[in-house]
Design a protein around this motif. Structure first.
Motif, mmCIF file in Angstrom:
data_model
loop_
_atom_site.group_PDB
_atom_site.id
_atom_site.type_symbol
_atom_site.label_atom_id
_atom_site.label_comp_id
_atom_site.label_asym_id
_atom_site.label_seq_id
_atom_site.Cartn_x
_atom_site.Cartn_y
_atom_site.Cartn_z
ATOM 1 N N LEU A 150 0.834 -1.210 0.000
ATOM 2 C CA LEU A 150 0.000 0.000 0.000
ATOM 3 C C LEU A 150 0.870 1.261 0.000
ATOM 4 C CD1 LEU A 150 -2.814 -1.037 2.498
ATOM 5 C CD2 LEU A 150 -3.053 -0.690 0.039
ATOM 6 N N LYS A 151 1.931 1.253 0.769
ATOM 7 C CA LYS A 151 2.833 2.415 0.776
ATOM 8 C C LYS A 151 3.465 2.621 -0.591
ATOM 9 C CE LYS A 151 4.038 2.287 5.688
ATOM 10 N NZ LYS A 151 5.137 2.127 6.662
ATOM 11 N N ARG A 152 3.853 1.538 -1.236
ATOM 12 C CA ARG A 152 4.442 1.676 -2.577
ATOM 13 C C ARG A 152 3.436 2.254 -3.567
ATOM 14 N NH1 ARG A 152 4.312 -0.882 -7.185
ATOM 15 N NH2 ARG A 152 2.913 -2.490 -6.368
ATOM 16 N N VAL A 153 2.188 1.784 -3.513
ATOM 17 C CA VAL A 153 1.158 2.305 -4.417
ATOM 18 C C VAL A 153 0.920 3.789 -4.163
ATOM 19 C CG1 VAL A 153 -1.286 2.134 -5.010
ATOM 20 C CG2 VAL A 153 0.063 0.055 -4.712
ATOM 21 N N LEU A 154 0.905 4.201 -2.888
ATOM 22 C CA LEU A 154 0.704 5.618 -2.571
ATOM 23 C C LEU A 154 1.864 6.463 -3.077
ATOM 24 C CD1 LEU A 154 -0.748 5.382 1.055
ATOM 25 C CD2 LEU A 154 -1.975 6.021 -1.025
ATOM 26 N N ARG A 155 3.107 5.962 -2.934
ATOM 27 C CA ARG A 155 4.258 6.717 -3.439
ATOM 28 C C ARG A 155 4.181 6.891 -4.951
ATOM 29 N NH1 ARG A 155 7.278 3.360 0.053
ATOM 30 N NH2 ARG A 155 7.950 2.132 -1.761
ATOM 31 N N GLU A 156 3.832 5.840 -5.665
ATOM 32 C CA GLU A 156 3.722 5.957 -7.123
ATOM 33 C C GLU A 156 2.601 6.907 -7.519
ATOM 34 O OE1 GLU A 156 3.258 2.040 -8.581
ATOM 35 O OE2 GLU A 156 5.356 1.433 -8.214
ATOM 36 N N LYS A 157 1.487 6.874 -6.787
ATOM 37 C CA LYS A 157 0.375 7.779 -7.091
ATOM 38 C C LYS A 157 0.777 9.232 -6.854
ATOM 39 C CE LYS A 157 -4.433 8.753 -5.852
ATOM 40 N NZ LYS A 157 -5.557 8.392 -4.955
ATOM 41 N N GLU A 158 1.467 9.500 -5.748
ATOM 42 C CA GLU A 158 1.924 10.866 -5.470
ATOM 43 C C GLU A 158 2.920 11.337 -6.520
ATOM 44 O OE1 GLU A 158 3.478 10.777 -1.579
ATOM 45 O OE2 GLU A 158 1.518 10.607 -0.582
#
Length: 311
Positions: A150-158
């Protein structure tokens, strides 16, 4: 740890030396026994020959059966006893060697266990090997993996949203007029916070300090005051205005009063535009004319464009 290793090496060498000495001693005893046996055989042969000669001269010869001869029985008993003694000695040497080896192995094993225990006690978090054990709680590992994912997905989205914002900002700025862009720059300067001070003018013969290439981004400059200071400000001996000093004292910091100084201090006090005395700037320079003559027509002041050949 080094002293323990040295002591262990010394003990190993002593054990090896003791085993070698025991083997050499057994070998020497076996050789001595063989020599003694051969000497007894020779002496018995000589005594028999002497007794036979005396019997020929003094006594009547009487035949004695072989099984009733005392010398042969004694000789056989001595041989059997010597063989048994040699066998017992060899077995005793082997037992001593095996005991020494077992003792040495036990001592080395104990020292290795002690070293391992000491290394485990002295080890810190940096030296701990990564946990590669598969016998773990799979449910807990799965929950941790979901959090990391989930943290990786949020970083890519940001990161994608930041790139989109930058493209929109570039597009917006390109559609502005010069006046709108100037007002927008002023607004952005106010939002950016404090900036670096404008560098002051460097004094005469002042030492130059470079501000460095690291930590020069806008965020660091806005938050850290030390990166906003004026690096052209004079310090120490540079606070003195050297233009008011006499000519011999107009030296850079730390150079006045030392030997091997030169009269040239900086390039601005030298007239580098004087072309009258410069031989390379003379119009009738023979060296330059010679080079131009060898240049394949480069001495011509005007070079016409070549005409095309007639068809």
């Amino acid at each position: 740890a080094i002293q323990a290793r040295r002591e262990r090496a010394r003990m190993v060498a002593l054990e090896k030396r003791r085993i070698e000495e025991a083997e050499q001693e057994a070998k020497a005893r076996a050789e001595a026994a063989a020599k003694a046996q051969s000497s007894e055989e020779e002496s018995s042969y000589e005594t028999e020959s002497e007794s036979e000669e005396q019997a020929k001269t003094l006594l009547k010869p009487v035949f004695v059966p072989k099984n009733k001869r005392d010398t042969i029985k004694e000789k056989e008993a001595a041989e059997i006893e010597e063989e048994d003694r040699v066998k017992r000695e060899a077995e005793r040497v082997k037992e001593r060697a095996s005991e020494s080896k077992e003792l040495l192995v036990e001592k080395i094993r104990a020292e290795k266990e002690a070293d391992t225990k000491e290394a485990e006690e002295d080890s810190d978090l940096e030296n701990i090997m990564p946990d590669d054990n598969d016998d773990v709680n799979e449910a807990e590992e799965y929950e941790l993996w979901k959090i990391r994912e989930l943290k990786r997905v949020l970083r890519e989205k940001e990161e994608r949203e930041r790139q989109i914002r930058e493209q929109l900002e570039v597009h917006r700025r390109r559609n502005m007029t010069d006046e709108e862009r100037r007002l927008d720059d002023e607004r952005l300067d106010k939002l950016a916070g404090p900036k670096r001070q404008k560098g002051s003018k460097i004094r005469f013969l002042q030492k130059y300090f470079h501000r460095g290439a690291f930590y020069q981004d806008d965020e660091t400059i806005a938050t850290e005051e030390v990166y906003r200071r004026d690096f052209n400000e004079p310090v120490q001996d540079d606070l003195i205005d050297r233009q008011n000093l006499p000519k011999p004292m107009q030296k850079r910091r730390g150079q006045f009063g030392f030997m091997s100084n030169t009269k040239y201090t900086h390039l601005t006090d030298q007239d580098t535009s004087n072309l009258a005395d410069n031989p390379w700037a003379m119009k009738n320079n023979p060296t330059q004319a010679k080079l131009l003559r060898r240049g394949g027509g480069m001495d011509a002041e005007v070079v016409d464009r070549p005409k095309p050949l007639p068809k």
